[in-house]
Scaffold this active site. Structure first.
Site, mmCIF file in Angstrom:
data_model
loop_
_atom_site.group_PDB
_atom_site.id
_atom_site.type_symbol
_atom_site.label_atom_id
_atom_site.label_comp_id
_atom_site.label_asym_id
_atom_site.label_seq_id
_atom_site.Cartn_x
_atom_site.Cartn_y
_atom_site.Cartn_z
ATOM 1 N N GLU A 31 4.251 -1.739 -3.033
ATOM 2 C CA GLU A 31 3.291 -1.465 -1.952
ATOM 3 C C GLU A 31 2.649 -2.753 -1.434
ATOM 4 O OE1 GLU A 31 -0.700 -0.606 -2.510
ATOM 5 O OE2 GLU A 31 -0.498 -0.071 -4.623
ATOM 6 N N LYS A 165 -7.033 4.203 -11.900
ATOM 7 C CA LYS A 165 -8.072 3.194 -12.117
ATOM 8 C C LYS A 165 -9.298 3.813 -12.794
ATOM 9 C CE LYS A 165 -6.644 0.757 -7.957
ATOM 10 N NZ LYS A 165 -6.115 1.881 -7.166
HETATM 11 N N1 PSU Z 1 -3.243 -0.543 -7.317
HETATM 12 C C1 PSU Z 1 -3.871 -1.723 -7.523
HETATM 13 N N2 PSU Z 1 -4.742 -2.155 -6.543
HETATM 14 C C2 PSU Z 1 -4.919 -1.454 -5.363
HETATM 15 C C3 PSU Z 1 -4.239 -0.216 -5.165
HETATM 16 C C4 PSU Z 1 -3.419 0.178 -6.180
HETATM 17 O O1 PSU Z 1 -3.704 -2.357 -8.569
HETATM 18 O O2 PSU Z 1 -5.660 -1.913 -4.498
HETATM 19 C C5 PSU Z 1 -4.424 0.571 -3.873
HETATM 20 C C6 PSU Z 1 -3.211 1.482 -3.676
HETATM 21 O O3 PSU Z 1 -2.648 1.166 -2.423
HETATM 22 C C7 PSU Z 1 -3.755 2.887 -3.682
HETATM 23 C C8 PSU Z 1 -5.116 2.650 -3.113
HETATM 24 O O4 PSU Z 1 -2.964 3.789 -2.956
HETATM 25 O O5 PSU Z 1 -5.532 1.470 -3.820
HETATM 26 C C9 PSU Z 1 -6.013 3.837 -3.307
HETATM 27 O O6 PSU Z 1 -6.919 3.892 -2.245
HETATM 28 P P1 PSU Z 1 -7.787 5.216 -1.961
HETATM 29 O O7 PSU Z 1 -8.600 5.397 -3.219
HETATM 30 O O8 PSU Z 1 -8.623 4.875 -0.756
HETATM 31 O O9 PSU Z 1 -6.811 6.324 -1.719
#
Ligand code: PSU
Ligand code: MN
Length: 308
Positions: A31, A165
């Site tokens: 990604e 996370k």
């Molecule tokens: N994994 C990481 N760092 C990130 C992300 C994932 O180590 O920044 C990103 C991914 O793109 C994931 C996003 O889809 O954070 C989640 O964002 P939200 O909580 O707004 O859906």
């Protein structure tokens, strides 16, 4: 067929990805939101390069996915990676944003949800990231639940992450994944990992110990006609982990600050990650880099097993 034509016009594969796919060699999707919104420059660029190298060294071809000036890129050149890593104000694209960004010719980084969509369109079955989005703390008030979860329920890509996370509400995240019918598979242990820490204190619903088993279950879902992917929860390497007890008070602080400052929507995850990075003098970033590399290696082994 018209669909093929439109798709061929939209998707621009790197030469490396195109030839790997033409020869049936394994490819791993990566990604780009982690580059633009997840890490500061220049560590984001160094990490993006190191992750691609890790995939190559494990015998697969990396395909970093992003939208560059209205074109879906599957596989970026090194110049492309660098431009993205330095760019400011890049859009963060989830399922809802992809078509608008493409139609208006803009540039955007793909989240887990959007990367899964593009990987599947491009015929890539395995994707490595850091941690997926999930149910945020206080979601009963904010309704903040990442679109990543529903994507896992509908798009047949195996996603390798270090769990979800620890800034999230992990019990609620696991409940929603269960409701959506997403297999959550811990690798080599019974506990669900919590991104910076190996053990969230919660049992993972499923456990597998080898890349071959994970590839077999990916194939089996296809054979059963089940839509959706798998979440492969790969614990961070022991030497890189940060004890959850160390992080817990800092995460609580970060969350309280985000709420007090009225941070909402797409800004929440980048805000929390950035704040923890500052509060730990970069330790969370070091751990994040180690776990992404570890996930890239496992994803490559799964892609190899699927290709054989
Ligand atoms: N994994 C990481 N760092 C990130 C992300 C994932 O180590 O920044 C990103 C991914 O793109 C994931 C996003 O889809 O954070 C989640 O964002 P939200 O909580 O707004 O859906
Ligand atoms: Mn959200």
């Amino acid at each position: 067929m018209w669909k093929g034509t439109i798709m061929d016009e939209l998707i621009l594969r790197s030469d490396a990805v195109a030839s790997a796919q033409a020869e049936g060699r394994p490819v791993v999707a990566l990604e780009s939101t982690i580059i633009t919104h997840g890490m500061p420059y220049p560590q984001n660029l160094e990490t993006a390069r190191a992750v691609e190298d890790a995939v190559r060294q494990a015998g697969a071809t990396p395909a970093t996915i992003a939208v560059i000036e209205g074109r879906l890129r599957v596989g970026l050149s090194d110049d492309g990676l660098e431009a993205l890593a330095q760019a400011r104000g890049v859009r963060k694209l989830s399922r809802a944003d992809l078509a608008v960004c493409l139609a208006s010719g803009e540039t955007g980084a793909t989240t887990v949800a959007a990367t899964m969509i593009v990987a599947h369109l491009a015929g890539i079955a395995v994707f490595a990231t850091g941690g997926i989005g999930g149910v945020h703390r206080g979601a009963e008030e904010s309704f903040d639940i990442s679109a990543d979860l529903r994507e896992l329920a509908q798009t047949p890509v195996t996603v390798v992450a270090a769990g979800a996370k620890a800034i999230l509400d992990l019990p609620k995240t696991l409940e929603v994944l269960e409701t959506l019918g997403v297999p959550v598979i811990a690798v080599g242990q019974d506990a669900f990992p919590a991104f910076w820490s190996r053990d969230s204190g919660l049992p993972a619903p499923l456990r597998l110990d080898t890349a071959g088993q994970i590839a077999a279950s990916h194939r089996m879902r296809g054979a059963l006609g089940l839509p959706g992917g798998q979440l492969v929860a790969n614990p961070i390497p022991v030497e890189a982990e940060i004890a959850s007890a160390t992080l817990a008070p800092l995460i609580a602080e970060a969350q309280a600050l985000a709420t007090a400052r009225g941070v909402t929507g797409k800004a929440v995850t980048p805000f929390l990650l950035q704040w923890l990075f500052e509060r730990t003098e970069g330790r969370t970033l070091q751990a994040n880099i180690a776990l992404v590399l570890n996930n890239a290696r496992l994803a490559a082994r799964i892609a190899l097993a699927l290709a054989s």
